[in-house]
Design a protein around this motif. Structure first.
Motif, PDB file in Angstrom:
ATOM      1  N   LEU A   1       0.827  -1.206   0.000  1.00 29.46           N
ATOM      2  CA  LEU A   1       0.000   0.000   0.000  1.00 29.46           C
ATOM      3  C   LEU A   1       0.864   1.259   0.000  1.00 29.46           C
ATOM      4  N   ALA A   2       1.937   1.265   0.782  1.00 25.70           N
ATOM      5  CA  ALA A   2       2.816   2.433   0.812  1.00 25.70           C
ATOM      6  C   ALA A   2       3.429   2.710  -0.554  1.00 25.70           C
ATOM      7  N   CYS A   3       3.522   1.663  -1.387  1.00 31.71           N
ATOM      8  CA  CYS A   3       4.025   1.819  -2.755  1.00 31.71           C
ATOM      9  C   CYS A   3       2.905   2.153  -3.739  1.00 31.71           C
ATOM     10  N   GLY A   4       1.681   2.351  -3.221  1.00 32.68           N
ATOM     11  CA  GLY A   4       0.558   2.739  -4.058  1.00 32.68           C
ATOM     12  C   GLY A   4      -0.195   1.595  -4.689  1.00 32.68           C
ATOM     13  N   THR A   5       0.057   0.370  -4.240  1.00 33.52           N
ATOM     14  CA  THR A   5      -0.551  -0.802  -4.861  1.00 33.52           C
ATOM     15  C   THR A   5      -1.706  -1.327  -4.020  1.00 33.52           C
ATOM     16  N   PRO A   6      -2.918  -1.417  -4.585  1.00 36.60           N
ATOM     17  CA  PRO A   6      -4.075  -1.921  -3.829  1.00 36.60           C
ATOM     18  C   PRO A   6      -3.937  -3.410  -3.530  1.00 36.60           C
ATOM     19  N   VAL A   7      -4.717  -3.874  -2.557  1.00 38.71           N
ATOM     20  CA  VAL A   7      -4.585  -5.240  -2.049  1.00 38.71           C
ATOM     21  C   VAL A   7      -5.885  -6.017  -2.224  1.00 38.71           C
ATOM     22  N   ALA A   8      -5.748  -7.260  -2.678  1.00 39.79           N
ATOM     23  CA  ALA A   8      -6.874  -8.200  -2.757  1.00 39.79           C
ATOM     24  C   ALA A   8      -6.635  -9.315  -1.749  1.00 39.79           C
ATOM     25  N   ALA A   9      -7.658  -9.663  -0.987  1.00 45.97           N
ATOM     26  CA  ALA A   9      -7.481 -10.653   0.074  1.00 45.97           C
ATOM     27  C   ALA A   9      -8.818 -11.295   0.418  1.00 45.97           C
ATOM     28  N   TYR A  10      -8.748 -12.314   1.256  1.00 45.87           N
ATOM     29  CA  TYR A  10      -9.950 -12.902   1.838  1.00 45.87           C
ATOM     30  C   TYR A  10     -10.376 -12.071   3.055  1.00 45.87           C
ATOM     31  N   PRO A  11     -11.628 -12.086   3.410  1.00 46.43           N
ATOM     32  CA  PRO A  11     -12.090 -11.331   4.591  1.00 46.43           C
ATOM     33  C   PRO A  11     -11.817 -12.099   5.886  1.00 46.43           C
ATOM     34  N   VAL A  12     -10.547 -12.160   6.267  1.00 45.47           N
ATOM     35  CA  VAL A  12     -10.119 -12.929   7.442  1.00 45.47           C
ATOM     36  C   VAL A  12      -9.215 -12.055   8.305  1.00 45.47           C
ATOM     37  N   SER A  13      -8.819 -12.579   9.480  1.00 42.14           N
ATOM     38  CA  SER A  13      -7.915 -11.859  10.374  1.00 42.14           C
ATOM     39  C   SER A  13      -6.680 -11.412   9.610  1.00 42.14           C
ATOM     40  N   GLY A  14      -6.253 -10.207   9.873  1.00 38.78           N
ATOM     41  CA  GLY A  14      -5.167  -9.605   9.115  1.00 38.78           C
ATOM     42  C   GLY A  14      -5.760  -8.611   8.140  1.00 38.78           C
ATOM     43  N   PRO A  15      -6.245  -9.071   6.989  1.00 34.64           N
ATOM     44  CA  PRO A  15      -6.859  -8.142   6.037  1.00 34.64           C
ATOM     45  C   PRO A  15      -8.014  -7.329   6.618  1.00 34.64           C
ATOM     46  N   ILE A  16      -8.899  -7.947   7.396  1.00 29.16           N
ATOM     47  CA  ILE A  16     -10.044  -7.190   7.899  1.00 29.16           C
ATOM     48  C   ILE A  16      -9.619  -6.118   8.901  1.00 29.16           C
ATOM     49  N   ASP A  17      -8.430  -6.288   9.501  1.00 31.42           N
ATOM     50  CA  ASP A  17      -7.927  -5.296  10.443  1.00 31.42           C
ATOM     51  C   ASP A  17      -7.131  -4.200   9.748  1.00 31.42           C
ATOM     52  N   VAL A  18      -6.554  -4.509   8.600  1.00 30.44           N
ATOM     53  CA  VAL A  18      -5.638  -3.595   7.927  1.00 30.44           C
ATOM     54  C   VAL A  18      -6.304  -2.818   6.801  1.00 30.44           C
ATOM     55  N   LEU A  19      -7.092  -3.504   5.979  1.00 29.08           N
ATOM     56  CA  LEU A  19      -7.600  -2.889   4.753  1.00 29.08           C
ATOM     57  C   LEU A  19      -8.868  -2.073   4.996  1.00 29.08           C
ATOM     58  N   THR A  20      -9.072  -1.077   4.144  1.00 30.20           N
ATOM     59  CA  THR A  20     -10.325  -0.324   4.092  1.00 30.20           C
ATOM     60  C   THR A  20     -10.879  -0.446   2.677  1.00 30.20           C
ATOM     61  N   PRO A  21     -12.158  -0.150   2.474  1.00 34.66           N
ATOM     62  CA  PRO A  21     -12.728  -0.254   1.119  1.00 34.66           C
ATOM     63  C   PRO A  21     -12.047   0.657   0.104  1.00 34.66           C
ATOM     64  N   GLN A  22     -11.365   1.691   0.562  1.00 32.95           N
ATOM     65  CA  GLN A  22     -10.714   2.628  -0.352  1.00 32.95           C
ATOM     66  C   GLN A  22      -9.391   2.095  -0.906  1.00 32.95           C
ATOM     67  N   VAL A  23      -8.777   1.132  -0.221  1.00 35.24           N
ATOM     68  CA  VAL A  23      -7.431   0.697  -0.622  1.00 35.24           C
ATOM     69  C   VAL A  23      -7.345  -0.775  -0.973  1.00 35.24           C
ATOM     70  N   GLY A  24      -8.432  -1.495  -0.851  1.00 35.93           N
ATOM     71  CA  GLY A  24      -8.373  -2.919  -1.159  1.00 35.93           C
ATOM     72  C   GLY A  24      -9.749  -3.522  -1.289  1.00 35.93           C
TER      73      GLY A  24
END
Length: 339
Positions: A266-289
């Motif tokens: 994300l700091a490099c400007g790259t959006p993230v795709a993930a499963y809705p599980v621990s880790g991603p659900i704590d880190v990502l927002t709808p604006q960035v992934g």
């Protein structure tokens, strides 16, 4: 303060635990603290079953305790649940010294996947190991809830950060990416069964799948997925270039506690795709992934995110803040014992 950190994970291993400890040590020393790392390279060791590149230290509690005592540690932190930290734990308990621990890895899930045995068997060990700690440091709220559900208390937050001088959106495109069909879908991390990398490699999105990292499953996955590009491990500026040049970062793991690579991407400007599980659900927002139970859908949706917003969000994660949380959670030696 003189702080002893005991860890079974250290260089030359390349993983989130090692990178977190290295970054936090640097920040603590910048603040004027003195840090001792007690790691497997200081002792004889044996290869970890199924992970030969990970060395398990062979050390007595007396020898580990002697290092901590000679250093004059005012606080002790046990970073992992392996044999070196077991030895330090035993010494601390015998000496009546307080200590903190951390839950970095979904150890019960990892071992259950590798052995086929129930995860609850390994949760018994996790409860036992962390029970006498003055505080157990956790990276996210969902991991906190998981540990509480398994009877582990005295939990304190310890977030993660990004090297903002290194991970930036303006890194040039690496030569390895030249001519690859877009969108480039990037994975960075260990190539091992618990990372669920196969789920990413089986997606049907157009473009190119690029894998950065190494691990025991690499040879088999390279054989099964010849269209994917396996670049091996990268670090420093080369890793930043890979992040910044990808169109989407894919995080297929269902068992990570945080996922440091997500905020680096994300700091490099790259959006993230993930499963809705621990880790991603704590880190990502709808604006960035995007998080979806079907990884293909998450990738397609993440590709629509604004890269400027991703970079701005990634810059909000600081190693300075992480180190200050770590420092606040420590259990200093009582004056009576320090005398």
């Amino acid at each position: 303060m003189r702080i002893a950190i005991v860890t079974d994970a250290w260089s030359p291993q390349v993983n989130g635990v090692v990178r977190t400890l290295q970054a936090v040590r640097a920040e603590l020393e910048r603040m004027g603290h003195h840090v001792l790392i007690v790691s497997p390279d200081l002792y004889g060791s044996l290869p970890c079953p199924t992970y030969p590149e990970i060395r398990l230290a062979v050390a007595s509690s007396r020898s580990v305790g002697a290092r901590i005592a000679a250093f004059g540690a005012e606080a002790v932190h046990l970073a992992t649940e392996g044999p070196l930290c077991l030895a330090a734990r035993q010494w601390c308990l015998r000496q009546g010294r307080p200590f903190t621990t951390a839950y970095h890895t979904q150890f019960p899930d990892y071992v259950a996947r590798r052995t086929g045995m129930p995860a609850e068997w390994f949760w018994r060990y996790i409860r036992w190991f962390h029970a006498p700690a003055d505080a157990v440091l956790v990276s996210t709220s969902s991991i906190r809830r998981t540990l509480e559900a398994h009877g582990i208390r005295h939990l304190k937050p310890w977030g993660r950060g990004v090297d903002l001088a290194l991970f930036t959106p303006d890194a040039p495109i690496p030569e390895a990416f030249a001519g690859l069909a877009r969108p480039i879908q990037l994975y960075v991390g260990r190539i091992a069964i618990e990372k669920n990398l196969e789920a990413f490699l089986e997606t049907d999105q157009p473009g190119t799948r690029v894998i950065v990292g190494d691990g025991p499953a690499r040879a088999e996955l390279e054989r099964r997925f010849p269209d994917a590009h396996f670049l091996g491990p990268l670090s420093g500026r080369a890793l930043a270039r890979a992040y910044a040049s990808a169109d989407v970062f894919v995080f297929p793991s269902r068992t990570d506690t945080f996922g440091l690579v997500m905020i680096e991407a994300l700091a490099c400007g790259t959006p993230v795709a993930a499963y809705p599980v621990s880790g991603p659900i704590d880190v990502l927002t709808p604006q960035v992934g995007a998080m979806r139970e079907r990884l293909d859908d998450a990738i397609a949706e993440a590709l629509t995110r604004d890269r400027t917003a991703c970079a701005a969000y990634g810059r909000s994660f600081s190693w300075d803040a992480s180190a200050r949380q770590f420092l606040a959670a420590l259990a200093p030696l009582p004056a009576a014992l320090a005398a």
